[in-house]
Motif scaffolding. Structure first.
Motif, PDB file in Angstrom:
ATOM      1  N   SER A 154       0.831  -1.202   0.000  1.00 40.17           N
ATOM      2  CA  SER A 154       0.000   0.000   0.000  1.00 40.17           C
ATOM      3  C   SER A 154       0.868   1.256   0.000  1.00 40.17           C
ATOM      4  CB  SER A 154      -0.954  -0.003   1.193  1.00 40.17           C
ATOM      5  OG  SER A 154      -0.225  -0.073   2.393  1.00 40.17           O
TER       6      SER A 154
ATOM      7  N   TYR B 122       1.501   5.565  -7.159  1.00 36.76           N
ATOM      8  CA  TYR B 122       0.708   5.519  -8.391  1.00 36.76           C
ATOM      9  C   TYR B 122       1.638   5.391  -9.600  1.00 36.76           C
ATOM     10  CZ  TYR B 122      -2.518   7.013 -12.063  1.00 36.76           C
ATOM     11  OH  TYR B 122      -3.276   7.067 -13.194  1.00 36.76           O
TER      12      TYR B 122
ATOM     13  N   LYS C 256      -3.256   3.092  -7.297  1.00 35.84           N
ATOM     14  CA  LYS C 256      -3.648   3.712  -6.021  1.00 35.84           C
ATOM     15  C   LYS C 256      -2.511   4.614  -5.553  1.00 35.84           C
ATOM     16  CE  LYS C 256      -7.424   1.108  -5.179  1.00 35.84           C
ATOM     17  NZ  LYS C 256      -7.441   0.455  -6.504  1.00 35.84           N
TER      18      LYS C 256
ATOM     19  N   LYS D  60      -0.051   5.026   0.298  1.00 33.13           N
ATOM     20  CA  LYS D  60      -0.736   5.192   1.586  1.00 33.13           C
ATOM     21  C   LYS D  60       0.109   6.076   2.506  1.00 33.13           C
ATOM     22  CE  LYS D  60      -2.771   1.601   4.070  1.00 33.13           C
ATOM     23  NZ  LYS D  60      -2.653   0.390   4.917  1.00 33.13           N
TER      24      LYS D  60
END
Lengths: 394, 105, 311
Positions: C151, C155, C173, C176
């Motif tokens: 996580s 990107y 994504k 994080k």
């Protein structure tokens, strides 16, 4: 003088922890064990116990914190059951492999699914290959005693393996019985302080624990765990002797009841042993040559004691609250290993009983005896039998 | 020329380490990794030009092994027994006193 | 080896080495360099806990250890819990933890072991207020298992399970923000650091030793192997990550944010400088780069605002 108090088994386990004086306790609530850490918290709150209590966010972290504490060289204790023990699974291997003598009190409870909070031994039985010693208590007194014994054996230099002490969910955990609480001074004499020699994390002596083991070394590390577990047999006997001398109560790897002339012997673990003794008395009155046996130590498996017991019986019926799907109950499978090369051996039968808190009644036990009797006269019977099944809803 | 800080430890490890399994597979000799000569991994080796060196210690500071130590005059010394030839020292040297050259063995 | 006095004086980092050569990190490993700094600052008065990760390998297989300090290897997700247990044991034994002459209890885990599988134990460690330091060395993927996305992967990055391919199956994504999750616990001290700025990192390590309560440092540690970057670019990449505001350096203490000097004082450099050195970004389209660039700048603006409001 030892004092007698009426208490639940969970409280007896907490008393054992208090007497053993672990420096670190890390625990997470789970039914039916919650009362153990609760009671320990009370002891600490009242200044009766001096331990760092880590209120962890999961059982996985409970055992991990215990592993860290034990590696840093202190006595560590936790309590759990069922899903909680299953969640600890991978770390149990780590504790054993690193030879960290942690003790867990387990309120033996079934595993999901379906979710069920009541008694069987599937939780601890499923951890039989982790390298942890396993003790099973018949009553609250035994739970207290066996926790003290477990620490003593676990910390012995010939052993250095963690141990779990199981006692049946609700049947024991929540049932009050009179329990004799030993004197602190005598327990102190019995246990002493845990001072690890093999390893502990200290900047004064920088060691590395748990390093990667290549194929050239891994097997030897595993073998040393095997060896330690073998050594544990002798050490357990020695500790049972010492315990008897100090506290007056005697424990056996396998405790026998009216087995001398028995044709049928019923073997079990935990609280069911009490029921079996009553049942044997009843059947003896009816003239049935029957005896009972209680296995207090499951890991290491009491091989010699089991063989000696088997010699006495024509039918040896194992009553167990666990199932290893695709084979049989775990104790039965182990018993097969123990007897397979014996020249004379009894007919070995497996009875899966009392799963998920199903009551074990005399009626159920009569069924066990009926099947055993059939086997005794040479009739063919199933080797693995589920007792007390409600066939009408299947 | 100053000695590598690890020389003494190698002797200690070689003297005290026997391949005997310890309970729980404990490693009792800290820093025993020094017996593992990682210099063999190297393809490019740092070539040092002392004349260009301003003794800023950049190479010494940024070596991940560490395979660079400092001599009495605080010039870097490259420990080719351990240097894996990553080239960070050459890339970071402000005066280009270090050049990575293909090693001929 | 004793360094001459004048050298010692000019050195900005401790001369002692407690991280030994012969370790098995890849060439140019940022994590190995990070470990060297931590051990330099804390010396061997430290108890390390390392979960299953690259550092397990780096420290060495039995019977070797690159550490001149007690080291405990544990399961992937347990770092936070184990350092809690060690700290409790030290306290119970009456040892001094932290402070000038106290023992440092350090957990050293990667981004996967922290942001993913170890997040729960980390949260427990922070929430319970253990007197230890948790360092997350962030190389932005599961490198030890062979470069899978975590996580903390940014990107647009290639990893072995975001392989690009015809369908352009890249990481989609944003990274994080573990540090924000950590700060939500209101820990005693939290900071980001980078292997390219050892003085800043070591100052933060020293600070973490003096502050009572749980501390957390997220250390940016490039992985040339996993980022498909030349091994000599580790420091350059780590520096560019700061200069582009991709990974700004800041501290959180007593509810206050403070952006640290190496972070851009004016306009951050273009992210392309950082991206173009790494093979893992080679599948990114212009639009992808734009998405990442915008994310970086918006996060940077947010951080600056936090520093302004809670400064």
């Amino acid at each position: 003088m030892p004092m007698r108090k009426v208490m639940k088994c969970n409280e007896a386990a907490a008393w054992a922890a208090k007497l053993a004086k672990p420096k670190v306790v890390a625990a997470f609530p789970i039914t039916p064990s919650t009362l153990v850490p609760e009671k320990i918290s009370e002891f600490i709150a009242d200044g009766e116990m001096d331990a760092e209590f880590i209120k962890v966010e999961s059982e996985h972290s409970a055992i991990s914190a215990c592993v860290g504490a034990s590696a840093a060289g202190v006595r560590a204790f936790t309590a759990t059951a069922s899903q909680g023990l299953a969640l600890m699974h991978e770390v149990l291997f780590i504790a054993a492999g690193m030879r960290l003598p942690i003790v867990i009190a387990i309120g033996n409870r079934s595993l999901s699914a379906p979710i069920n909070i009541w008694n069987d031994w599937q939780d601890s039985i499923s951890e039989r290959d982790t390298g942890w010693m396993q003790f099973y208590a018949e009553n609250n007194q035994e739970a207290l005693d066996l926790i003290l014994i477990a620490f003593k054996v676990a910390e012995n230099e010939r052993v250095l393996l963690p141990a779990m002490v199981g006692f049946d969910a609700f049947i024991l955990t929540h049932t009050v019985e009179p329990v004799e609480i030993p004197d602190q001074e005598v327990v102190d004499e019995f246990l002493g302080e845990y001072v690890p020699k093999h390893a502990y994390l200290d900047p004064a002596k920088p060691i590395t624990q748990g390093a990667l083991g290549f194929p050239a070394h891994y097997m030897e590390v595993r073998y040393t765990v095997w060896e330690a577990m073998e050594n544990a047999r002798q050490v357990i006997e020695e500790v049972f002797d010492e315990f008897e001398k100090k506290f007056g109560r005697r424990y056996y790897m396998i405790e026998e009841y009216k087995t001398d002339d028995a044709e049928i012997i019923l073997l079990t673990m935990g609280s069911l042993a009490g029921t079996l003794k009553d049942f044997v008395d009843k059947k003896r009155e009816e003239g049935v040559k029957i005896g009972a046996a209680k296995m207090t130590v499951y890991r290491p498996f009491p091989i010699e004691e089991f063989r000696a017991l088997a010699k006495k019986a024509k039918v040896l019926a194992i009553l167990e609250k666990d199932i290893s799907f695709g084979i049989s109950g775990a104790v039965f499978a182990d018993a097969g290993r123990v007897l397979v090369n014996e020249k004379e051996k009894p007919i070995l039968l497996d009875f899966i009983i009392g799963l998920g808190g199903r009551d074990v009644t005399f009626e159920n036990l009569e069924e066990v005896v009926e099947i055993s009797k059939k086997a005794l006269v040479g009739e063919k019977v199933e080797e693995v039998n589920w007792i007390g099944l409600r066939k009408e809803i299947l | 020329m100053a000695e590598s800080p690890f020389k003494a430890d190698i002797e200690k490890v070689q003297k005290e380490y026997g391949e005997k399994m310890t309970p729980g597979a404990i490693v009792y000799i800290p820093g025993s990794s020094v017996v593992n000569k990682t210099g063999g991994w190297r393809v490019f080796m740092p070539k040092f030009d002392k004349d260009k060196c301003i003794r800023c210690f950049m190479c010494y500071t940024l070596c991940p092994e560490p395979a660079i130590y400092l001599d009495e005059e605080s010039y870097p010394v490259f420990d080719y027994e351990y240097c894996k030839g990553c080239g960070i020292c050459a890339n970071e040297c402000p005066t280009k006193a270090i050049e990575m050259v293909r090693e001929t063995k | 080896m004793e360094l001459p006095a004048d050298v010692k004086k000019r050195l900005t980092l401790p001369a002692e080495e407690h991280f030994y050569a012969g370790h098995t990190a890849c060439q140019g490993c940022g994590a190995a360099l990070g470990l060297r700094y931590v051990l330099k600052v804390y010396g061997n008065k430290t108890i390390f806990t390392i979960p299953a990760c690259c550092s397990t390998i780096i420290a060495g297989p039995w019977p070797y250890s690159a550490f001149n300090a007690p080291l405990f290897h544990t399961a992937f997700e347990t770092t936070g819990a184990v350092i809690g247990g060690i700290e409790a044991a030290l306290k119970a034994k009456g040892y001094k933890v932290k402070g000038e002459d106290g023992i440092m209890v350090v957990g050293w885990a990667g981004d996967g072991g922290t942001a993913d599988i170890g997040l729960q134990a980390l949260s427990g460690f922070l929430e319970r207020g253990h007197d230890g330091l948790y360092i997350m060395y962030d190389n932005e993927a599961y490198m030890n298992t062979g470069i899978q996305r975590s996580s903390s992967t940014p990107y647009g990055a290639w990893t072995t399970n975001t392989p690009g391919g015809k369908k352009h199956f890249l990481e989609r994504k944003p990274k994080k923000k573990v540090i924000d999750i950590v700060i939500a616990h209101k820990p005693a001290y939290a900071a980001t650091a980078s292997v390219a700025y050892p003085e800043d990192f070591m100052r933060k390590l020293k600070k973490a030793k003096t502050i009572k309560g749980p501390s957390f440092i997220q250390l940016f540690a490039p992985c040339p192997t996993g980022w498909r970057a030349p091994t000599d670019k580790t420091i350059e990449l780590a520096r560019l990550a700061v200069q582009t505001a991709y990974f700004p350096l800041f501290e959180y203490e007593n509810g206050k944010y403070k952006i640290n000097m190496p972070s851009p004082s004016k306009e951050p450099k273009s992210l392309e400088d950082f991206i173009k050195l790494q093979g893992r970004f080679k599948y990114m389209t212009k639009e992808d780069i734009q998405v990442l660039q915008e994310w970086v700048l918006s996060e940077w603006e947010e951080l600056k605002k936090k520093a302004e409001i809670f400064g």
